[in-house]
Design a protein around this motif. Structure first.
Motif, short mmCIF file in Angstrom:
data_model
loop_
_atom_site.label_atom_id
_atom_site.label_comp_id
_atom_site.label_asym_id
_atom_site.label_seq_id
_atom_site.Cartn_x
_atom_site.Cartn_y
_atom_site.Cartn_z
N SER A 66 0.23 -7.07 -4.86
CA SER A 66 1.37 -7.32 -3.98
C SER A 66 2.21 -6.07 -3.74
O SER A 66 2.61 -5.78 -2.60
CB SER A 66 2.24 -8.44 -4.56
OG SER A 66 3.36 -8.68 -3.73
N ASP A 67 2.47 -5.31 -4.79
CA ASP A 67 3.30 -4.11 -4.65
C ASP A 67 2.62 -3.07 -3.77
O ASP A 67 3.24 -2.48 -2.88
CB ASP A 67 3.60 -3.51 -6.03
CG ASP A 67 4.56 -4.35 -6.84
OD1 ASP A 67 5.26 -5.19 -6.23
OD2 ASP A 67 4.61 -4.18 -8.07
N ASP A 68 1.33 -2.82 -4.01
CA ASP A 68 0.60 -1.85 -3.21
C ASP A 68 0.48 -2.30 -1.76
O ASP A 68 0.59 -1.50 -0.82
CB ASP A 68 -0.79 -1.61 -3.79
CG ASP A 68 -0.76 -0.80 -5.07
OD1 ASP A 68 0.25 -0.13 -5.32
OD2 ASP A 68 -1.76 -0.84 -5.82
N ALA A 69 0.26 -3.61 -1.57
CA ALA A 69 0.13 -4.14 -0.22
C ALA A 69 1.44 -3.95 0.55
O ALA A 69 1.43 -3.60 1.74
CB ALA A 69 -0.25 -5.61 -0.27
N THR A 70 2.56 -4.18 -0.12
CA THR A 70 3.86 -4.00 0.53
C THR A 70 4.07 -2.55 0.93
O THR A 70 4.50 -2.25 2.05
CB THR A 70 4.99 -4.44 -0.42
OG1 THR A 70 4.82 -5.82 -0.76
CG2 THR A 70 6.36 -4.25 0.23
N PHE A 71 3.76 -1.63 0.01
CA PHE A 71 3.93 -0.21 0.30
C PHE A 71 3.02 0.23 1.43
O PHE A 71 3.41 1.01 2.31
CB PHE A 71 3.66 0.61 -0.97
CG PHE A 71 4.13 2.03 -0.88
CD1 PHE A 71 5.47 2.33 -1.04
CD2 PHE A 71 3.24 3.06 -0.61
CE1 PHE A 71 5.92 3.65 -0.94
CE2 PHE A 71 3.67 4.37 -0.52
CZ PHE A 71 5.02 4.67 -0.68
N ASN A 72 1.77 -0.25 1.42
CA ASN A 72 0.83 0.08 2.48
C ASN A 72 1.31 -0.41 3.83
O ASN A 72 1.18 0.28 4.85
CB ASN A 72 -0.55 -0.52 2.17
CG ASN A 72 -1.26 0.19 1.04
OD1 ASN A 72 -0.92 1.32 0.68
ND2 ASN A 72 -2.25 -0.47 0.46
N HIS A 73 1.85 -1.64 3.84
CA HIS A 73 2.33 -2.21 5.09
C HIS A 73 3.50 -1.40 5.65
O HIS A 73 3.58 -1.13 6.85
CB HIS A 73 2.76 -3.66 4.87
CG HIS A 73 3.11 -4.39 6.12
ND1 HIS A 73 4.39 -4.42 6.63
CD2 HIS A 73 2.35 -5.10 7.00
CE1 HIS A 73 4.41 -5.12 7.75
NE2 HIS A 73 3.19 -5.54 7.99
N ASP A 74 4.41 -1.00 4.76
CA ASP A 74 5.55 -0.18 5.19
C ASP A 74 5.08 1.17 5.73
O ASP A 74 5.62 1.68 6.72
CB ASP A 74 6.51 0.04 4.01
CG ASP A 74 7.24 -1.23 3.61
OD1 ASP A 74 7.23 -2.19 4.40
OD2 ASP A 74 7.81 -1.25 2.50
N ARG A 75 4.08 1.76 5.07
CA ARG A 75 3.56 3.05 5.52
C ARG A 75 2.96 2.93 6.92
O ARG A 75 3.20 3.77 7.79
CB ARG A 75 2.51 3.56 4.53
CG ARG A 75 1.95 4.94 4.90
CD ARG A 75 0.75 5.31 4.04
NE ARG A 75 1.11 5.50 2.66
CZ ARG A 75 0.62 4.81 1.63
NH1 ARG A 75 -0.28 3.85 1.87
NH2 ARG A 75 0.99 5.05 0.40
#
Length: 224
Positions: A66-75
């Motif tokens: 979840s954390d990585d997915a959120t960061f990826n989405h923001d990027r």
């Protein structure tokens, strides 16, 4: 959000047929409404200074937490905003890659079954081009990928480029890879498609912010 080494900040310098053979219960139009490489290409100009990495076909990797997915989405969102790109939100039913390609080819995501069928045909008829990238039984891979709802991967992107004779441009959420160009192996592309890729999660269809079409989805799309 800002990254010091975002690759998006580094710089460097006809479809052959209508593919009417389909099991869909809809009529597939001739592929004629997309962006020609000879036309004034707004999206291409916006990213013309970016370097694209050589594309290596591969199957899907692990879904990020979840954390990585959120960061990826923001990027990804920041990259699209920076270059004036907007996503047409595609249904998150497992067919998103094929729906996004269908939207770019036919201006209708509902032709995704036809796109998948043509990709499978390409994979089956040109096995020697693709089997080295599949770390499993190739026949098993084809059987799995043939099913509606099975996620497309970077190998099916290559097969789509080869089958439809198109260049597929993908703006990604990868940390070290902003932009990927997938070109047909044996023929010069006559069309250019634009997709966004939220790493290992979802594909959307890309447009300029001023050209984003309005379409009603029948099912939920991926929103974070």
């Amino acid at each position: 959000m800002s990254e010091k080494n975002d690759p998006c900040q580094s710089s460097s310098p006809s479809v052959s047929g209508s593919f009417q053979d389909t099991d869909d219960d809809i009529s597939i139009p001739n592929i004629s409404s997309g962006t020609s490489l000879s036309e004034d290409n707004k999206l291409g100009r916006r990213l013309s200074h970016l370097s694209s990495i050589p594309h290596t076909p591969r199957i899907n990797g692990a879904i990020p937490d979840s954390d990585d997915a959120t960061f990826n989405h923001d990027r990804l969102s920041e990259r699209l905003k920076k270059y004036g790109l907007a996503e047409l939100q595609i249904e998150g039913d497992g067919n998103c890659q094929f729906r996004a390609i269908a939207d770019q080819l036919f201006r209708n995501p509902e032709y995704h079954k036809h796109v998948r069928k043509q990709v499978i045909k390409q994979l089956k008829n040109s096995r020697k081009l693709y089997e080295e990238y599949v770390p499993m039984s190739y026949s098993g891979y084809l059987k799995k990928m043939k099913k509606s709802g099975e996620w497309g991967d970077h190998l099916t992107l290559q097969a789509a480029a080869d089958r439809f004779e198109i260049k597929i441009c993908v703006v990604t959420s990868f940390k070290d890879t902003c932009f990927i160009e997938i070109v047909p192996r044996e023929k010069h592309p006559s069309r250019e498609l634009w997709l966004s890729f939220w790493s290992e999660v979802h594909y959307n269809s890309l447009y300029g912010v001023d050209d984003l079409p309005t379409r009603t989805l029948k099912k939920k799309h991926w929103l974070f």
